[in-house]
Design a protein around this motif. Structure first.
Motif, PDB file in Angstrom:
ATOM      1  N   ALA A  68       0.819  -1.222   0.000  1.00  0.00           N
ATOM      2  CA  ALA A  68       0.000   0.000   0.000  1.00  0.00           C
ATOM      3  C   ALA A  68       0.851   1.269   0.000  1.00  0.00           C
ATOM      4  N   ARG A  69       2.164   1.112  -0.058  1.00  0.00           N
ATOM      5  CA  ARG A  69       3.069   2.268  -0.028  1.00  0.00           C
ATOM      6  C   ARG A  69       3.299   2.813  -1.426  1.00  0.00           C
ATOM      7  N   LYS A  70       3.551   4.120  -1.496  1.00  0.00           N
ATOM      8  CA  LYS A  70       3.769   4.782  -2.773  1.00  0.00           C
ATOM      9  C   LYS A  70       5.185   5.358  -2.812  1.00  0.00           C
ATOM     10  N   PHE A  71       5.871   5.107  -3.914  1.00  0.00           N
ATOM     11  CA  PHE A  71       7.268   5.507  -4.074  1.00  0.00           C
ATOM     12  C   PHE A  71       7.431   6.431  -5.268  1.00  0.00           C
ATOM     13  N   GLU A  93       1.541   0.497 -10.018  1.00  0.00           N
ATOM     14  CA  GLU A  93       0.853   1.790 -10.042  1.00  0.00           C
ATOM     15  C   GLU A  93       1.260   2.690  -8.871  1.00  0.00           C
ATOM     16  N   ASN A  94       1.985   2.139  -7.899  1.00  0.00           N
ATOM     17  CA  ASN A  94       2.443   2.921  -6.753  1.00  0.00           C
ATOM     18  C   ASN A  94       3.913   3.320  -6.856  1.00  0.00           C
ATOM     19  N   ILE A  95       4.484   3.133  -8.043  1.00  0.00           N
ATOM     20  CA  ILE A  95       5.867   3.547  -8.283  1.00  0.00           C
ATOM     21  C   ILE A  95       5.845   4.583  -9.401  1.00  0.00           C
ATOM     22  N   CYS A 116       8.381  15.904  -4.937  1.00  0.00           N
ATOM     23  CA  CYS A 116       7.766  14.595  -4.681  1.00  0.00           C
ATOM     24  C   CYS A 116       7.440  14.415  -3.200  1.00  0.00           C
ATOM     25  N   ALA A 117       8.355  14.796  -2.345  1.00  0.00           N
ATOM     26  CA  ALA A 117       8.171  14.603  -0.901  1.00  0.00           C
ATOM     27  C   ALA A 117       7.022  15.436  -0.350  1.00  0.00           C
ATOM     28  N   GLN A 118       6.753  16.596  -0.938  1.00  0.00           N
ATOM     29  CA  GLN A 118       5.650  17.410  -0.428  1.00  0.00           C
ATOM     30  C   GLN A 118       4.291  16.809  -0.754  1.00  0.00           C
ATOM     31  N   ASP A 121       5.216   7.979   0.049  1.00  0.00           N
ATOM     32  CA  ASP A 121       5.789   7.504   1.308  1.00  0.00           C
ATOM     33  C   ASP A 121       7.309   7.581   1.347  1.00  0.00           C
ATOM     34  N   ALA A 122       7.954   7.431   0.199  1.00  0.00           N
ATOM     35  CA  ALA A 122       9.418   7.483   0.139  1.00  0.00           C
ATOM     36  C   ALA A 122       9.843   7.949  -1.245  1.00  0.00           C
ATOM     37  N   VAL A 123      10.982   8.645  -1.268  1.00  0.00           N
ATOM     38  CA  VAL A 123      11.544   9.150  -2.524  1.00  0.00           C
ATOM     39  C   VAL A 123      12.946   8.570  -2.673  1.00  0.00           C
TER      40      VAL A 123
END
Length: 158
Positions: free
Chosen positions: A21-24, A55-57, A75-77, A82-84
Motif C-alpha cells: 500500500a506504499r507509494k514511491f 501503479e504505486n511507483i 515529490c516529498a511534499q 511515502d518514500a523518494v
C-alpha cells in the motif's frame, strides 16, 4: 564496510514490512544515462519483488544530479508519497565541479528528508571513473539502485 568487500545488493531481511500500500517516487538523473537507467531498473525491480504495486511507483526524470534535490522536494511534499529515491551518477572530472555538485546533492537530499519527515534516499554514485560507476550499477559490486530501494523499504519499517 568498503565496497570492495561487499556487494551493494547484499542485504539483511530485517525490518522489511508489507509495502503493497506504499507509494514511491523514483527521481532519475538523465546525465550518465547508461548508469542511471541501470540504477532505476534495479530499484524498480527490487520494489516490485518486495511487494510494491506498479501503479504505486512513480518515475520522474531530471537533467542532472544537481536537480535531484528540487525534484525530490516536489515529490516529498506530496502527502501520498511515502518514500523518494534519488538516483544519479557524478563522475570525477578534471575540475572541482565534482566536489560542489556532490556536496550540494548530498546535503540537499538529506535536508528534503528532514524537512518532510520521510525517507528520501541517496542513490547517487560518486565514482572516479566510468568503470567504477558500471561496477556499482549492475557490475561486480552489485547495484546501488537495489540498495536504494531496500533502504527505502527498511526506513518505512522503522
Amino acid at each position: 564496510m568498503a565496497t570492495a568487500l561487499k556487494s551493494l545488493s547484499a542485504h539483511s531481511s530485517k525490518n522489511i514490512q508489507d509495502i503493497s500500500a506504499r507509494k514511491f517516487a523514483i527521481v532519475v538523473s538523465e546525465w550518465n544515462e547508461e548508469v542511471t537507467e541501470s540504477l532505476f531498473s534495479a530499484a524498480y525491480q527490487t520494489l516490485l519483488q518486495h511487494g510494491a504495486k506498479k501503479e504505486n511507483i512513480i518515475r520522474k526524470n531530471v537533467p542532472g544530479s544537481f536537480e535531484l534535490t528540487l525534484a525530490a522536494q516536489w515529490c516529498a511534499q506530496d502527502e501520498s508519497i511515502d518514500a523518494v529515491l534519488c538516483l544519479g551518477c557524478v563522475i570525477q572530472g578534471e575540475t572541482r565541479h565534482f566536489d560542489f555538485i556532490c556536496d550540494a546533492v548530498a546535503h540537499g537530499i538529506t535536508n528534503v528528508g528532514l524537512k518532510f519527515n520521510k525517507p528520501v534516499i541517496f542513490g547517487v554514485l560518486t565514482p572516479d571513473t566510468q568503470q567504477q560507476a558500471m561496477d556499482r550499477a549492475g557490475g561486480k559490486h552489485g547495484n546501488k539502485g537495489d540498495e536504494a530501494a531496500i533502504t527505502a523499504v527498511k526506513m518505512l519499517g522503522f
